[in-house]
Design a protein around this motif. Sequence first.
Motif, PDB file in Angstrom:
ATOM      1  N   ALA A 137       0.832  -0.860  -0.344  1.00 20.21           N
ATOM      2  CA  ALA A 137       0.136  -0.149  -0.079  1.00 20.21           C
ATOM      3  C   ALA A 137       0.529   1.356  -0.024  1.00 20.21           C
ATOM      4  N   LEU A 138       2.138   0.839   0.882  1.00 19.37           N
ATOM      5  CA  LEU A 138       3.145   2.101  -0.017  1.00 19.37           C
ATOM      6  C   LEU A 138       3.215   3.269  -0.463  1.00 19.37           C
ATOM      7  N   PRO A 139       4.409   2.463  -1.961  1.00 20.61           N
ATOM      8  CA  PRO A 139       4.189   2.994  -3.247  1.00 20.61           C
ATOM      9  C   PRO A 139       2.920   3.330  -3.811  1.00 20.61           C
ATOM     10  N   ASN A 140       1.509   2.546  -3.365  1.00 27.23           N
ATOM     11  CA  ASN A 140       0.551   2.707  -4.482  1.00 27.23           C
ATOM     12  C   ASN A 140       0.204   4.382  -3.373  1.00 27.23           C
ATOM     13  N   ALA A 141       0.073   4.745  -2.858  1.00 26.32           N
ATOM     14  CA  ALA A 141       0.270   6.169  -2.181  1.00 26.32           C
ATOM     15  C   ALA A 141       0.247   7.188  -3.165  1.00 26.32           C
ATOM     16  N   MET A 142       1.796   6.732  -3.593  1.00 31.62           N
ATOM     17  CA  MET A 142       2.879   7.367  -3.863  1.00 31.62           C
ATOM     18  C   MET A 142       2.310   8.111  -5.824  1.00 31.62           C
ATOM     19  N   THR A 143       1.791   8.642  -5.548  1.00 25.78           N
ATOM     20  CA  THR A 143       0.815   8.459  -6.876  1.00 25.78           C
ATOM     21  C   THR A 143       1.314   9.719  -7.591  1.00 25.78           C
ATOM     22  N   SER A 144       2.405  10.835  -7.468  1.00 23.99           N
ATOM     23  CA  SER A 144       3.106  11.253  -8.432  1.00 23.99           C
ATOM     24  C   SER A 144       4.125  11.148  -8.733  1.00 23.99           C
ATOM     25  N   TYR A 145       5.023  10.106  -7.799  1.00 27.63           N
ATOM     26  CA  TYR A 145       6.409   9.379  -7.653  1.00 27.63           C
ATOM     27  C   TYR A 145       6.210   8.427  -8.405  1.00 27.63           C
ATOM     28  N   LEU A 146       5.039   7.659  -8.817  1.00 32.37           N
ATOM     29  CA  LEU A 146       4.395   6.513  -9.692  1.00 32.37           C
ATOM     30  C   LEU A 146       4.662   6.974 -11.363  1.00 32.37           C
ATOM     31  N   ALA A 147       3.358   8.268 -11.232  1.00 31.64           N
ATOM     32  CA  ALA A 147       2.978   8.234 -12.260  1.00 31.64           C
ATOM     33  C   ALA A 147       4.722   9.087 -13.264  1.00 31.64           C
ATOM     34  N   ARG A 148       5.565   9.627 -12.578  1.00 29.29           N
ATOM     35  CA  ARG A 148       6.953   9.994 -13.561  1.00 29.29           C
ATOM     36  C   ARG A 148       7.433   8.647 -14.240  1.00 29.29           C
ATOM     37  N   TRP A 149       7.116   7.979 -13.578  1.00 30.10           N
ATOM     38  CA  TRP A 149       7.830   6.362 -14.038  1.00 30.10           C
ATOM     39  C   TRP A 149       6.908   5.912 -15.564  1.00 30.10           C
ATOM     40  N   PRO A 150       7.631   5.192 -16.643  1.00 30.20           N
ATOM     41  CA  PRO A 150       6.726   4.905 -17.443  1.00 30.20           C
ATOM     42  C   PRO A 150       6.187   3.466 -17.160  1.00 30.20           C
ATOM     43  N   ALA A 151       5.075   3.529 -18.246  1.00 32.29           N
ATOM     44  CA  ALA A 151       4.242   1.907 -17.731  1.00 32.29           C
ATOM     45  C   ALA A 151       4.983   0.672 -17.668  1.00 32.29           C
ATOM     46  N   GLU A 194      22.228   9.449   0.943  1.00 32.50           N
ATOM     47  CA  GLU A 194      22.866   9.549  -0.134  1.00 32.50           C
ATOM     48  C   GLU A 194      22.621   8.611  -1.433  1.00 32.50           C
ATOM     49  N   ILE A 195      21.840   7.277  -0.577  1.00 33.23           N
ATOM     50  CA  ILE A 195      21.869   6.047  -1.366  1.00 33.23           C
ATOM     51  C   ILE A 195      20.335   6.313  -2.536  1.00 33.23           C
ATOM     52  N   TRP A 196      19.288   6.858  -1.399  1.00 33.42           N
ATOM     53  CA  TRP A 196      18.151   6.712  -1.448  1.00 33.42           C
ATOM     54  C   TRP A 196      17.154   7.863  -2.600  1.00 33.42           C
ATOM     55  N   PHE A 197      18.442   8.947  -2.500  1.00 32.07           N
ATOM     56  CA  PHE A 197      17.115  10.321  -3.058  1.00 32.07           C
ATOM     57  C   PHE A 197      17.486   9.880  -4.753  1.00 32.07           C
ATOM     58  N   PRO A 198      18.925   9.284  -4.582  1.00 29.69           N
ATOM     59  CA  PRO A 198      18.893   9.451  -6.923  1.00 29.69           C
ATOM     60  C   PRO A 198      18.216   7.886  -6.889  1.00 29.69           C
ATOM     61  N   ALA A 199      17.779   6.964  -5.718  1.00 27.44           N
ATOM     62  CA  ALA A 199      17.549   5.675  -6.159  1.00 27.44           C
ATOM     63  C   ALA A 199      16.029   5.714  -6.584  1.00 27.44           C
ATOM     64  N   LEU A 200      15.655   7.116  -6.166  1.00 27.93           N
ATOM     65  CA  LEU A 200      13.624   7.213  -5.874  1.00 27.93           C
ATOM     66  C   LEU A 200      13.769   8.496  -6.838  1.00 27.93           C
ATOM     67  N   GLN A 201      14.773   8.553  -7.954  1.00 30.49           N
ATOM     68  CA  GLN A 201      14.375   9.480  -8.852  1.00 30.49           C
ATOM     69  C   GLN A 201      13.730   8.260 -10.479  1.00 30.49           C
ATOM     70  N   ALA A 202      12.868   9.319 -10.687  1.00 26.89           N
ATOM     71  CA  ALA A 202      11.864   8.453 -12.369  1.00 26.89           C
ATOM     72  C   ALA A 202      13.290   8.667 -13.119  1.00 26.89           C
ATOM     73  N   PRO A 203      13.555   7.525 -13.975  1.00 28.89           N
ATOM     74  CA  PRO A 203      14.537   7.766 -15.243  1.00 28.89           C
ATOM     75  C   PRO A 203      13.843   8.438 -16.463  1.00 28.89           C
ATOM     76  N   THR A 204      14.675   9.331 -16.257  1.00 28.38           N
ATOM     77  CA  THR A 204      15.431  10.504 -17.817  1.00 28.38           C
ATOM     78  C   THR A 204      14.184  10.324 -19.093  1.00 28.38           C
ATOM     79  N   THR A 205      14.322   9.122 -19.537  1.00 30.05           N
ATOM     80  CA  THR A 205      14.654   8.306 -20.885  1.00 30.05           C
ATOM     81  C   THR A 205      13.434   7.338 -20.878  1.00 30.05           C
TER      82      THR A 205
END
Length: 205
Positions: A137-151, A194-205
């Motif tokens: 349920a936790l990632p499902n609550a992060m709607t903006s984060y998920l929207a930045r990732w390709p399907a 340091e570990i997780w901030f970049p790891a949670l960034q959506a891909p740029t391409t």
Amino acid sequence: MPTKSNPLSLRDEQKLQTRAKLLDGAKALFAERGYAAVRVDDITAAVGCSRATFYLHFASKQELLRAIAEQGTAPTALHFYEDLDRVLDTGSRAEFVDWVARAIAWFQEYKDLLPAWDEATALEPEFRELARQGILALPNAMTSYLARWPADRQDEARLRVELLVAQLERFFTRWAMQGTIDVTADRAAEVLAEIWFPALQAPTT
């Protein structure tokens, strides 16, 4: 739900008070002894009620622990990850560090009950499934984060959040409960960020 024009009856008030006493009594015992060592008889003795009264409120010790989780930890955990969604929207590493520090403080708040939850998850298949659903349920609550990732990478996006949850839990266990990691909370928040901030960034391409 009771209102001023339709208040609870004395009997209903007593039932609510008994339920609250059972929750509080069990919470104290689980914190002191863990999950497996606590029996229904221990809980009723601590509260001063009968087994019959216990089973009027809860079908089992497992259901009581689930009620404790649903009463306190599950809603606040969901709120934390909704807040993480907001933090990632800002794009600020400093805000992310602050979020990690708050997450560590949240674990500190529920520190005494963590061993009981871990035991119940290991011993009770139904509780294990409940814990699994809670983590999902936790990632499902992060709607903006998920929207930045390709399907085609949505599963990966969710997995990254689930792995963050797992690392925070494991770090806290080793740091605060086992004492096998020697670091300040502030320094831990910096390194985890340091570990997780970049790891949670959506891909740029």
